[in-house]
Design a protein around this motif. Structure first.
Motif, PDB file in Angstrom:
ATOM      1  N   SER A  63       0.830  -1.207   0.000  1.00 36.98           N
ATOM      2  CA  SER A  63       0.000   0.000   0.000  1.00 36.98           C
ATOM      3  C   SER A  63       0.863   1.254   0.000  1.00 36.98           C
ATOM      4  N   SER A  64       2.044   1.189   0.623  1.00 35.81           N
ATOM      5  CA  SER A  64       2.926   2.365   0.646  1.00 35.81           C
ATOM      6  C   SER A  64       3.453   2.677  -0.748  1.00 35.81           C
ATOM      7  N   VAL A  65       3.702   1.626  -1.549  1.00 37.72           N
ATOM      8  CA  VAL A  65       4.148   1.842  -2.924  1.00 37.72           C
ATOM      9  C   VAL A  65       3.041   2.493  -3.739  1.00 37.72           C
ATOM     10  N   ARG A  66       1.840   1.965  -3.619  1.00 41.08           N
ATOM     11  CA  ARG A  66       0.721   2.543  -4.380  1.00 41.08           C
ATOM     12  C   ARG A  66       0.483   4.000  -3.979  1.00 41.08           C
ATOM     13  N   GLN A  67       0.650   4.313  -2.705  1.00 38.17           N
ATOM     14  CA  GLN A  67       0.453   5.685  -2.241  1.00 38.17           C
ATOM     15  C   GLN A  67       1.531   6.610  -2.822  1.00 38.17           C
ATOM     16  N   ALA A  68       2.781   6.133  -2.876  1.00 37.23           N
ATOM     17  CA  ALA A  68       3.863   6.966  -3.391  1.00 37.23           C
ATOM     18  C   ALA A  68       3.624   7.363  -4.842  1.00 37.23           C
ATOM     19  N   PHE A  69       3.011   6.480  -5.624  1.00 39.37           N
ATOM     20  CA  PHE A  69       2.773   6.735  -7.039  1.00 39.37           C
ATOM     21  C   PHE A  69       1.428   7.416  -7.307  1.00 39.37           C
ATOM     22  N   ASP A  70       0.675   7.726  -6.270  1.00 44.89           N
ATOM     23  CA  ASP A  70      -0.672   8.251  -6.441  1.00 44.89           C
ATOM     24  C   ASP A  70      -0.669   9.780  -6.467  1.00 44.89           C
ATOM     25  N   LEU A  71      -0.740  10.356  -7.652  1.00 44.39           N
ATOM     26  CA  LEU A  71      -0.748  11.807  -7.778  1.00 44.39           C
ATOM     27  C   LEU A  71      -2.040  12.438  -7.275  1.00 44.39           C
ATOM     28  N   GLU A  72      -3.091  11.635  -7.118  1.00 43.93           N
ATOM     29  CA  GLU A  72      -4.334  12.174  -6.591  1.00 43.93           C
ATOM     30  C   GLU A  72      -4.189  12.614  -5.142  1.00 43.93           C
ATOM     31  N   GLN A  73      -3.112  12.198  -4.484  1.00 41.37           N
ATOM     32  CA  GLN A  73      -2.846  12.636  -3.115  1.00 41.37           C
ATOM     33  C   GLN A  73      -2.415  14.104  -3.069  1.00 41.37           C
ATOM     34  N   GLU A  74      -2.027  14.646  -4.218  1.00 35.41           N
ATOM     35  CA  GLU A  74      -1.594  16.050  -4.269  1.00 35.41           C
ATOM     36  C   GLU A  74      -2.796  16.964  -4.495  1.00 35.41           C
ATOM     37  N   SER A  75      -2.700  18.171  -3.960  1.00 35.71           N
ATOM     38  CA  SER A  75      -3.792  19.127  -4.129  1.00 35.71           C
ATOM     39  C   SER A  75      -3.846  19.624  -5.574  1.00 35.71           C
ATOM     40  N   PRO A  76      -5.019  20.055  -6.048  1.00 30.22           N
ATOM     41  CA  PRO A  76      -5.102  20.638  -7.393  1.00 30.22           C
ATOM     42  C   PRO A  76      -4.159  21.821  -7.571  1.00 30.22           C
ATOM     43  N   GLU A  77      -3.978  22.607  -6.513  1.00 28.17           N
ATOM     44  CA  GLU A  77      -3.098  23.762  -6.601  1.00 28.17           C
ATOM     45  C   GLU A  77      -1.644  23.329  -6.841  1.00 28.17           C
ATOM     46  N   THR A  78      -1.225  22.275  -6.151  1.00 27.09           N
ATOM     47  CA  THR A  78       0.140  21.776  -6.345  1.00 27.09           C
ATOM     48  C   THR A  78       0.321  21.223  -7.753  1.00 27.09           C
ATOM     49  N   ARG A  79      -0.659  20.492  -8.229  1.00 26.70           N
ATOM     50  CA  ARG A  79      -0.553  19.942  -9.579  1.00 26.70           C
ATOM     51  C   ARG A  79      -0.512  21.054 -10.617  1.00 26.70           C
ATOM     52  N   ASP A  80      -1.272  22.101 -10.386  1.00 26.18           N
ATOM     53  CA  ASP A  80      -1.225  23.252 -11.294  1.00 26.18           C
ATOM     54  C   ASP A  80       0.146  23.923 -11.254  1.00 26.18           C
ATOM     55  N   ARG A  81       0.727  23.998 -10.074  1.00 23.28           N
ATOM     56  CA  ARG A  81       2.003  24.686  -9.921  1.00 23.28           C
ATOM     57  C   ARG A  81       3.110  23.981 -10.699  1.00 23.28           C
ATOM     58  N   ARG A 135       7.358  13.156  -5.300  1.00 25.88           N
ATOM     59  CA  ARG A 135       6.654  12.249  -4.377  1.00 25.88           C
ATOM     60  C   ARG A 135       7.496  11.010  -4.095  1.00 25.88           C
ATOM     61  N   LEU A 136       8.111  10.464  -5.118  1.00 25.51           N
ATOM     62  CA  LEU A 136       8.921   9.259  -4.924  1.00 25.51           C
ATOM     63  C   LEU A 136      10.129   9.543  -4.047  1.00 25.51           C
ATOM     64  N   LEU A 137      10.774  10.684  -4.264  1.00 25.40           N
ATOM     65  CA  LEU A 137      11.883  11.062  -3.392  1.00 25.40           C
ATOM     66  C   LEU A 137      11.414  11.213  -1.951  1.00 25.40           C
ATOM     67  N   ASP A 138      10.251  11.843  -1.773  1.00 25.82           N
ATOM     68  CA  ASP A 138       9.690  12.022  -0.430  1.00 25.82           C
ATOM     69  C   ASP A 138       9.455  10.685   0.264  1.00 25.82           C
ATOM     70  N   HIS A 139       9.059   9.671  -0.513  1.00 28.71           N
ATOM     71  CA  HIS A 139       8.712   8.371   0.072  1.00 28.71           C
ATOM     72  C   HIS A 139       9.907   7.423   0.184  1.00 28.71           C
ATOM     73  N   GLY A 140      11.093   7.882  -0.205  1.00 22.55           N
ATOM     74  CA  GLY A 140      12.281   7.073   0.041  1.00 22.55           C
ATOM     75  C   GLY A 140      12.948   6.459  -1.169  1.00 22.55           C
ATOM     76  N   VAL A 141      12.502   6.788  -2.382  1.00 23.25           N
ATOM     77  CA  VAL A 141      13.207   6.323  -3.573  1.00 23.25           C
ATOM     78  C   VAL A 141      14.466   7.178  -3.740  1.00 23.25           C
ATOM     79  N   PRO A 142      15.654   6.575  -3.759  1.00 28.56           N
ATOM     80  CA  PRO A 142      16.878   7.381  -3.764  1.00 28.56           C
ATOM     81  C   PRO A 142      17.203   8.064  -5.088  1.00 28.56           C
ATOM     82  N   PHE A 143      16.741   7.495  -6.220  1.00 23.86           N
ATOM     83  CA  PHE A 143      17.133   8.050  -7.512  1.00 23.86           C
ATOM     84  C   PHE A 143      15.953   7.995  -8.473  1.00 23.86           C
ATOM     85  N   VAL A 144      15.619   9.152  -9.054  1.00 24.41           N
ATOM     86  CA  VAL A 144      14.542   9.229 -10.049  1.00 24.41           C
ATOM     87  C   VAL A 144      15.067   9.993 -11.256  1.00 24.41           C
ATOM     88  N   SER A 145      14.843   9.432 -12.435  1.00 27.38           N
ATOM     89  CA  SER A 145      15.210  10.098 -13.684  1.00 27.38           C
ATOM     90  C   SER A 145      13.939  10.433 -14.448  1.00 27.38           C
TER      91      SER A 145
END
Length: 469
Positions: free
Chosen positions: A278-296, A311-321
């Motif tokens: 469930s933590s993985v699914r949450q990390a990839f879930d952009l719906e957790q972000e506010s509309p204002e953040t997505r607009d920004r 979001r992935l960095l926040d949840h502990g993924v060390p490297f994202v490209s």
């Protein structure tokens, strides 16, 4: 003009297999040098222990790589030439940033107000005009098996992507992957080889490949295809199937204890962990972000890809490209219509997303230990062609770094009056990747072995320590 393509006889050639004698000699030389520098001659010290006191070494705990596939124009982004002739300068004006003396192209309205967080490198250069092979060099810090070629696709002889190396050396904890690529593996339709090499684990082994979060994160209802359960499946049902598969694997291993079986089982365990967490699914879930953040971040593929990366960095993924997406218009490869493409399609999403992620990382207190890098595989020609575009130009281009111990508000290196060649402090892609490794705590002498137990020296360039705080 300074030659940007220096060689160093003391270092192995990029991508070279390092012989045992060479390794021993290099290790003795390196250890003696580090010990002498630290005043510890005669003491047994490791490269990482000695370098831990160096400026910027190991400051970054995570990394976001923004790969601008296609080759952005240096003159129309971060190295404008307002005094150059019209045929070189182009129609864009130059704007001041919030750091006196540093100017950007007028289209970077947001980043220009965040230049105090940026280190702009204006002296990157190499001599490879091909997308695929130079992409490999940019993403690995090593020359590819077949250089100066758009005809060589990925192979198990490629040097692993820097994210794959970090997956080996600094794996993530828990169910989340160590390295995620968004939203695709860079591919060029005009290149016979298609997909650029250097985006996976190459000779390091498939278990260190990135998880590909494919598709358009801006699309309604988007989910990572590789994390989506088959319709009708539930995590509990999948776990029961995993238990059955584990029992079958146990029986098979009684007959075959080959290393391949063990590697496959480890990959299966990781795959099931990703699917059922469930933590993985949450990390990839952009719906957790506010509309204002997505607009920004920008309601477009690149903006939402960068938001997902944060979001992935926040949840502990060390490297994202984040690779510039398949936009159907050849990405930053602007052989024609360069200025309209940059003004309308390319710079605004990049400007918005880069600025937003810098703001969020700073607000959360993570910018100091998160390395952010913006770079393409080469630059564009100073000459504007008959199609109002710019051709490939690997000899001089720009890169941008921020966070992870990098000192903001600086320009490193310079190009000549037309942005054609470096005129001061030339750097290669090998040096840029070596600087990334330095920030991430990987020592210059680090060696990894391939599937045949052959040693490979990971760092081929020179870390630019002057960039760090």
């Amino acid at each position: 003009m300074i030659n940007p393509y220096r060689t160093d006889a003391l270092l192995p050639q990029p991508g070279m297999l390092v012989g045992r004698r060479t390794l021993i000699q290099a290790s003795m030389f390196g250890a003696a040098s580090w010990a002498a520098l630290q005043g510890t001659a005669g003491k047994k010290v490791t490269a990482s222990e000695t370098l831990s006191g160096e400026i910027g070494f190991g400051r970054a705990k995570r990394c976001l790589l923004l790969f601008m596939w296609g080759g952005p124009s240096q003159l129309d982004t971060f190295d404008p030439k307002p005094e150059a002739p019209d045929a070189v300068r182009g129609p864009f004006k130059t704007i001041a940033t919030n750091v006196p003396g540093i100017n950007f192209s007028e289209n970077f309205q947001l980043l220009s107000q965040r230049a105090d967080k940026l280190a702009v490198i204006r002296s990157l250069g190499h001599d490879d005009p091909a997308h695929l092979s130079s992409g490999h060099t940019t993403l690995t810090g090593q020359l590819p098996p077949r250089n100066k070629s758009d005809a060589a696709p990925p192979s198990d002889r490629d040097t692993p992507h820097i994210g794959c190396v970090m997956s080996k050396l600094r794996p993530s904890l828990g169910a989340l992957p160590s390295f995620v690529t968004v939203p695709w593996f860079a591919y060029h339709p005009a290149a016979p080889g298609g997909q650029a090499p250097g985006q996976d684990s190459g000779w390091l082994g498939r278990q260190y490949d990135p998880l590909l979060a494919a598709g358009d994160p801006n699309a309604p209802g988007w989910q990572v295809p590789s994390l989506s359960l088959i319709e009708g499946q539930s995590p509990d049902r999948l776990l029961r199937r995993q238990n059955l598969l584990t029992l079958m694997d146990t029986q098979r291993r009684l007959v075959d204890e080959a290393s391949m079986s063990r590697r496959l089982n480890a990959q299966q365990q990781q795959a099931f962990g990703l699917l059922t967490s469930s933590s993985v699914r949450q990390a990839f879930d952009l719906e957790q972000e506010s509309p204002e953040t997505r607009d920004r971040y920008g309601r477009n593929t690149h903006g939402q890809s960068v938001l997902l990366a944060r979001r992935l960095l926040d949840h502990g993924v060390p490297f994202v490209s984040v690779n510039w997406q398949n936009d159907g218009q050849n990405f930053w490869d602007t052989h024609g219509n360069n200025f309209n493409r940059l003004k309308n399609d390319l710079i605004p999403p990049s400007d918005r997303a880069f600025s937003a992620v810098l703001d969020d990382l700073e607000q959360s207190g993570q910018l100091n230990d998160t390395l952010v890098v913006w770079v393409g595989e080469f630059g564009r020609s100073p000459h504007i062609n008959a199609s109002v575009g710019r051709e490939h130009h690997p000899y001089c281009y720009c890169g941008v770094m921020a966070g992870g111990g990098i000192r903001g508000g600086q320009v490193y290196g310079a190009s000549d009056k037309h942005g054609a060649y470096p005129s001061d402090k030339p750097l290669t892609p090998h040096d840029l990747v070596a600087t990334m490794y330095h920030a991430l705590g990987v020592a210059p002498g680090e060696v990894l072995h391939d599937g045949l137990n052959r040693p490979h020296q990971i760092v081929a360039g020179r870390p630019v320590r002057e960039l760090f705080v």
